[in-house]
Design a protein around this motif. Structure first.
Motif, PDB file in Angstrom:
ATOM      1  N   ARG A   6       0.840  -1.191   0.000  1.00 37.62           N
ATOM      2  CA  ARG A   6       0.000   0.000   0.000  1.00 37.62           C
ATOM      3  C   ARG A   6       0.873   1.238   0.000  1.00 37.62           C
ATOM      4  O   ARG A   6       1.990   1.225   0.490  1.00 37.62           O
ATOM      5  N   GLY A   7       0.320   2.306  -0.542  1.00 39.42           N
ATOM      6  CA  GLY A   7       1.035   3.565  -0.562  1.00 39.42           C
ATOM      7  C   GLY A   7       0.112   4.672  -1.019  1.00 39.42           C
ATOM      8  O   GLY A   7      -1.110   4.527  -1.025  1.00 39.42           O
ATOM      9  N   ALA A   8       0.722   5.779  -1.424  1.00 41.45           N
ATOM     10  CA  ALA A   8      -0.057   6.928  -1.885  1.00 41.45           C
ATOM     11  C   ALA A   8       0.664   7.594  -3.048  1.00 41.45           C
ATOM     12  O   ALA A   8       1.898   7.633  -3.100  1.00 41.45           O
ATOM     13  N   LEU A   9      -0.123   8.131  -3.961  1.00 38.15           N
ATOM     14  CA  LEU A   9       0.364   8.899  -5.099  1.00 38.15           C
ATOM     15  C   LEU A   9      -0.118  10.330  -4.907  1.00 38.15           C
ATOM     16  O   LEU A   9      -1.325  10.578  -4.900  1.00 38.15           O
ATOM     17  N   ALA A  10       0.810  11.254  -4.696  1.00 41.25           N
ATOM     18  CA  ALA A  10       0.473  12.669  -4.577  1.00 41.25           C
ATOM     19  C   ALA A  10       0.656  13.298  -5.951  1.00 41.25           C
ATOM     20  O   ALA A  10       1.750  13.290  -6.512  1.00 41.25           O
ATOM     21  N   LEU A  11      -0.436  13.819  -6.502  1.00 45.68           N
ATOM     22  CA  LEU A  11      -0.444  14.387  -7.851  1.00 45.68           C
ATOM     23  C   LEU A  11      -1.263  15.661  -7.803  1.00 45.68           C
ATOM     24  O   LEU A  11      -2.425  15.636  -7.374  1.00 45.68           O
ATOM     25  N   ALA A  12      -0.668  16.759  -8.248  1.00 46.43           N
ATOM     26  CA  ALA A  12      -1.300  18.079  -8.151  1.00 46.43           C
ATOM     27  C   ALA A  12      -1.601  18.353  -6.680  1.00 46.43           C
ATOM     28  O   ALA A  12      -0.726  18.212  -5.844  1.00 46.43           O
ATOM     29  N   ASP A  13      -2.833  18.680  -6.358  1.00 44.15           N
ATOM     30  CA  ASP A  13      -3.193  18.970  -4.967  1.00 44.15           C
ATOM     31  C   ASP A  13      -3.945  17.829  -4.313  1.00 44.15           C
ATOM     32  O   ASP A  13      -4.593  18.021  -3.288  1.00 44.15           O
ATOM     33  N   ALA A  14      -3.872  16.639  -4.900  1.00 40.83           N
ATOM     34  CA  ALA A  14      -4.636  15.498  -4.368  1.00 40.83           C
ATOM     35  C   ALA A  14      -3.708  14.327  -4.071  1.00 40.83           C
ATOM     36  O   ALA A  14      -2.655  14.171  -4.683  1.00 40.83           O
ATOM     37  N   GLU A  15      -4.141  13.500  -3.118  1.00 45.50           N
ATOM     38  CA  GLU A  15      -3.416  12.277  -2.794  1.00 45.50           C
ATOM     39  C   GLU A  15      -4.338  11.103  -3.073  1.00 45.50           C
ATOM     40  O   GLU A  15      -5.502  11.121  -2.667  1.00 45.50           O
ATOM     41  N   HIS A  16      -3.817  10.101  -3.793  1.00 44.69           N
ATOM     42  CA  HIS A  16      -4.609   8.949  -4.206  1.00 44.69           C
ATOM     43  C   HIS A  16      -4.021   7.690  -3.577  1.00 44.69           C
ATOM     44  O   HIS A  16      -2.811   7.474  -3.625  1.00 44.69           O
ATOM     45  N   GLU A  17      -4.884   6.864  -3.016  1.00 41.83           N
ATOM     46  CA  GLU A  17      -4.448   5.618  -2.385  1.00 41.83           C
ATOM     47  C   GLU A  17      -3.989   4.631  -3.450  1.00 41.83           C
ATOM     48  O   GLU A  17      -4.614   4.486  -4.500  1.00 41.83           O
ATOM     49  N   LEU A  18      -2.896   3.951  -3.167  1.00 37.55           N
ATOM     50  CA  LEU A  18      -2.396   2.872  -4.015  1.00 37.55           C
ATOM     51  C   LEU A  18      -2.473   1.574  -3.223  1.00 37.55           C
ATOM     52  O   LEU A  18      -2.162   1.546  -2.033  1.00 37.55           O
ATOM     53  N   HIS A  19      -2.882   0.514  -3.886  1.00 35.05           N
ATOM     54  CA  HIS A  19      -2.944  -0.802  -3.256  1.00 35.05           C
ATOM     55  C   HIS A  19      -2.725  -1.849  -4.331  1.00 35.05           C
ATOM     56  O   HIS A  19      -2.681  -1.526  -5.524  1.00 35.05           O
ATOM     57  N   ALA A  20      -2.582  -3.104  -3.935  1.00 34.12           N
ATOM     58  CA  ALA A  20      -2.309  -4.182  -4.889  1.00 34.12           C
ATOM     59  C   ALA A  20      -3.303  -4.167  -6.044  1.00 34.12           C
ATOM     60  O   ALA A  20      -4.499  -3.972  -5.846  1.00 34.12           O
TER      61      ALA A  20
END
Length: 64
Positions: free
Chosen positions: A18-32
């Motif tokens: 699991r992790g996160a992708l910070a793009l522009a002003d938003a953070e998106h959850e990453l998972h398998a």
């Protein structure tokens, strides 16, 4: 881990963890089995403290 650039697109695929992708002003959850796309001209950062296994494919403007 920084991603992006002025002339490349980056596709990421999460195989595990699991992790996160910070793009522009938003953070998106990453998972398998999730994916993200960072287009040319965008800058992004991936963060994780949970065993993230990530594949990143980068394509320049000269690719078909």
């Amino acid at each position: 881990m920084p991603l992006g650039g002025s002339d490349v697109d980056s596709l990421l695929y999460v195989g595990r963890g699991r992790g996160a992708l910070a793009l522009a002003d938003a953070e998106h959850e990453l998972h398998a089995r999730s994916a993200g796309l960072v287009l040319a001209g965008e800058e992004a950062t991936v963060t994780s403290n949970n065993g993230l296994e990530l594949v990143v494919a980068t394509v320049g403007r000269d690719a078909d």
